[in-house]
Design a protein around this motif. Structure first.
Motif, PDB file in Angstrom:
ATOM      1  N   GLY A  92     110.084  10.078  35.067  1.00  0.00           N
ATOM      2  CA  GLY A  92     109.511   9.502  33.862  1.00  0.00           C
ATOM      3  C   GLY A  92     108.125  10.038  33.603  1.00  0.00           C
ATOM      4  N   ARG A 133     111.313  13.020  40.754  1.00  0.00           N
ATOM      5  CA  ARG A 133     111.914  12.635  42.028  1.00  0.00           C
ATOM      6  C   ARG A 133     112.337  13.897  42.761  1.00  0.00           C
ATOM      7  NH1 ARG A 133     115.511   9.557  40.224  1.00  0.00           N
ATOM      8  NH2 ARG A 133     114.753   7.467  40.773  1.00  0.00           N
ATOM      9  N   ALA A 136     111.122   4.277  36.801  1.00  0.00           N
ATOM     10  CA  ALA A 136     112.500   4.766  36.795  1.00  0.00           C
ATOM     11  C   ALA A 136     113.373   3.971  35.827  1.00  0.00           C
ATOM     12  CB  ALA A 136     113.081   4.690  38.199  1.00  0.00           C
ATOM     13  N   ASP A 137     113.013   2.717  35.589  1.00  0.00           N
ATOM     14  CA  ASP A 137     113.756   1.873  34.647  1.00  0.00           C
ATOM     15  C   ASP A 137     113.268   2.033  33.214  1.00  0.00           C
ATOM     16  OD1 ASP A 137     115.307   0.864  36.678  1.00  0.00           O
ATOM     17  OD2 ASP A 137     114.015  -0.863  37.037  1.00  0.00           O
ATOM     18  N   GLY A 138     112.331   2.952  32.995  1.00  0.00           N
ATOM     19  CA  GLY A 138     111.847   3.220  31.653  1.00  0.00           C
ATOM     20  C   GLY A 138     110.688   2.349  31.220  1.00  0.00           C
ATOM     21  N   LEU A 139     110.148   1.555  32.129  1.00  0.00           N
ATOM     22  CA  LEU A 139     109.025   0.681  31.780  1.00  0.00           C
ATOM     23  C   LEU A 139     107.710   1.406  32.007  1.00  0.00           C
ATOM     24  CD1 LEU A 139     110.298  -2.629  33.431  1.00  0.00           C
ATOM     25  CD2 LEU A 139     110.583  -1.858  31.061  1.00  0.00           C
ATOM     26  N   ASN A 140     106.749   1.244  31.083  1.00  0.00           N
ATOM     27  CA  ASN A 140     105.483   1.945  31.195  1.00  0.00           C
ATOM     28  C   ASN A 140     104.294   0.990  31.239  1.00  0.00           C
ATOM     29  OD1 ASN A 140     103.649   4.305  31.062  1.00  0.00           O
ATOM     30  ND2 ASN A 140     105.486   5.343  30.310  1.00  0.00           N
ATOM     31  N   ALA A 185     109.450   2.125  40.746  1.00  0.00           N
ATOM     32  CA  ALA A 185     110.750   1.558  40.408  1.00  0.00           C
ATOM     33  C   ALA A 185     110.797   1.165  38.934  1.00  0.00           C
ATOM     34  CB  ALA A 185     111.039   0.345  41.295  1.00  0.00           C
ATOM     35  N   SER A 186     109.696   0.614  38.428  1.00  0.00           N
ATOM     36  CA  SER A 186     109.639   0.258  37.004  1.00  0.00           C
ATOM     37  C   SER A 186     109.668   1.496  36.131  1.00  0.00           C
ATOM     38  CB  SER A 186     108.371  -0.553  36.723  1.00  0.00           C
ATOM     39  OG  SER A 186     108.378  -1.773  37.435  1.00  0.00           O
ATOM     40  N   ASP A 192     104.174   1.115  39.079  1.00  0.00           N
ATOM     41  CA  ASP A 192     105.244   0.920  40.047  1.00  0.00           C
ATOM     42  C   ASP A 192     106.361   1.930  39.764  1.00  0.00           C
ATOM     43  OD1 ASP A 192     108.059  -0.644  40.516  1.00  0.00           O
ATOM     44  OD2 ASP A 192     106.587  -1.085  42.074  1.00  0.00           O
TER      45      ASP A 192
END
Length: 456
Positions: free
Chosen positions: A294, A284, A336-340, A333-334, A331
């Protein structure tokens, strides 16, 4: 030898290939058609090329197009080793292309070298052009460019101090929509981000993406020899001045096929290289810092290509093995939430280049990624599934550029062919190979066997 055989043989083969691909994609059938074969002889190809060159010399390249259908394989011996590496459209018949280490400006029938330039990129909104030159990066305001020439630069970003820069080694270059930030990648001097005149080196990053990850990292604490970890233990990002990093770690930078991309709004940067086994890094960008967002795990072996969507909400990440590869659409935003987890946009191609097309032209509510592989290209919805079209162009398709103003796509290939196509118009039956392939408007040939570039 009858020149009429050229179109007769080529069109019949193209029709069979298109029918075979429709059977495969639409009906899941097995077919026995060789999709790449071209039985036309080199002797016939030589005769056709002679005619095309003669018509060019007479100022009648359009007749060459209407008389002979272009091809790839029969001309293998003419192509040479340089190839094209980048392309930007500046109008329907005006563009920049990189041939080897040289940048050429094409305007209508005129092709001239851009002195001192070695790489370039255009912002997604088509307003800013950045050129890598000997003295640094020159930034040009595209609307101020008079026809037939490049405008004087709006500003110059000098190369970072203390860095041995070879502008010809810049592999990728990107610029944001406000023209204020630039990213570049070079195997020779690293991956960098420039905001205004201030440079930040993003790679090499010690201990990341090599066999020594985790060995000796304990003495890379913040402040050690000027090297700082701006990330976390889970996502380390080692930053320091170029001189500090090179002095501490020495030797080759350890980068291979380095690449980087900026989101059009300038808020994110993604980058990687083939030895970064863990995948692509996404950071970012804020007013005062660059912070890790991430990592995108490589679905295949090696991170190879990355590109943000036009709305800066998602990023396409390609990893490859050989000439195969997988492209996912992540995505942000995902991430950033740790989702891959992410949909597979394409599960076939090593992405040498990619551009984005508006899906509305194809009756879709999402954009379409046109991905260039080793000869074949696939245009697929971001969420994956059945391709909108596929198109065979012959060799590694290293760069794509879509200009929404003129509605054309330019494709730069490793075989020294520059293709200009209408992405929204399907080719006439028998003119191209693919699944609903697109209409090619013309091509430029930059081949060793030719005295000068030829338009076809």
């Amino acid at each position: 030898m009858d020149l009429d055989d050229w179109n007769r043989i080529g069109c019949a083969k193209a029709q069979r290939v298109c029918a075979a691909l429709e059977a495969i994609i639409d009906h899941g059938e097995d077919v026995d058609e060789d999709l790449l074969e071209d039985e036309r002889s080199e002797e016939l190809a030589d005769a056709v090329l002679d005619e095309v060159v003669a018509l060019n010399q007479a100022g009648q390249w359009q007749q060459a197009r209407s008389r002979f259908t272009p091809a790839h394989r029969p001309f293998d011996s003419h192509m040479g080793d340089l190839g094209l590496h980048a392309v930007v459209l500046l109008g329907p018949e005006r563009m920049l292309v990189r041939l080897g280490d040289e940048v050429l400006h094409i305007d209508g029938e005129q092709v001239v070298a851009v002195e001192g330039a070695s790489m370039f990129a255009i912002s997604r909104n088509r307003r800013w052009l950045v050129i890598a030159a000997v003295e640094g990066l020159t930034v040009h305001h595209v609307p101020d460019m008079p026809a037939g020439m490049l405008a004087s630069p709006q500003r110059l970003i000098p190369w970072p101090e203390g860095v041995d820069v070879d502008p010809a080694s810049v592999r990728t270059l990107d610029i944001v929509d406000d023209g204020l930030s630039v990213a570049l990648a070079s195997d020779e001097f690293g991956i960098w981000f420039a905001s205004g005149d201030a440079w930040t080196v993003l790679a090499p990053r010690p201990g990341v993406g090599d066999d020594n990850t985790g060995d000796g990292d304990e003495d890379l604490a913040e402040g050690a020899d000027g090297v700082q970890n701006l990330g976390t233990d889970a996502c380390p990002v080692y930053i320091g001045s170029y001189a500090q990093l090179k002095s501490r770690f020495g030797g080759p930078l350890g980068l291979d096929m380095a690449h980087a991309a900026l989101s059009p709004d300038g808020r994110f940067i993604a980058y990687g290289w083939q030895d970064a086994i863990s995948g692509h890094y996404v950071d970012r960008v804020t007013e005062n810092s660059i912070e890790p967002l991430g990592r995108i795990e490589a679905r295949s072996d090696y991170p190879y290509c990355v590109r943000f969507t036009d709305d800066s909400q998602k990023v396409l990440s390609n990893s490859r093995y050989g000439v195969s590869g997988i492209t996912v659409c992540v995505d942000l935003a995902s991430l950033a939430d740790g989702l891959n987890e992410a949909p597979h946009t394409d599960e076939y191609l090593r992405a040498y280049g990619v551009t984005l097309l508006p899906g509305t032209h194809f009756g879709l509510e999402e954009p379409v990624a046109w991905i260039g592989g080793a000869g074949w290209s696939h245009a697929s919805p971001l969420s994956g599934g059945k391709p909108v079209f596929t198109h065979f162009l012959g060799s590694a398709l290293r760069a794509f550029d879509f200009d929404p103003v003129c509605g054309r796509v330019a494709v730069a290939s490793a075989s020294g062919v520059l293709h200009v196509l209408d992405p929204f118009c399907e080719a006439e039956n028998g003119q191209e190979r693919g699944y609903h392939p697109r209409r090619e408007l013309f091509r430029w040939l930059f081949w060793k066997a030719l005295d000068k570039p030829v338009r076809w």
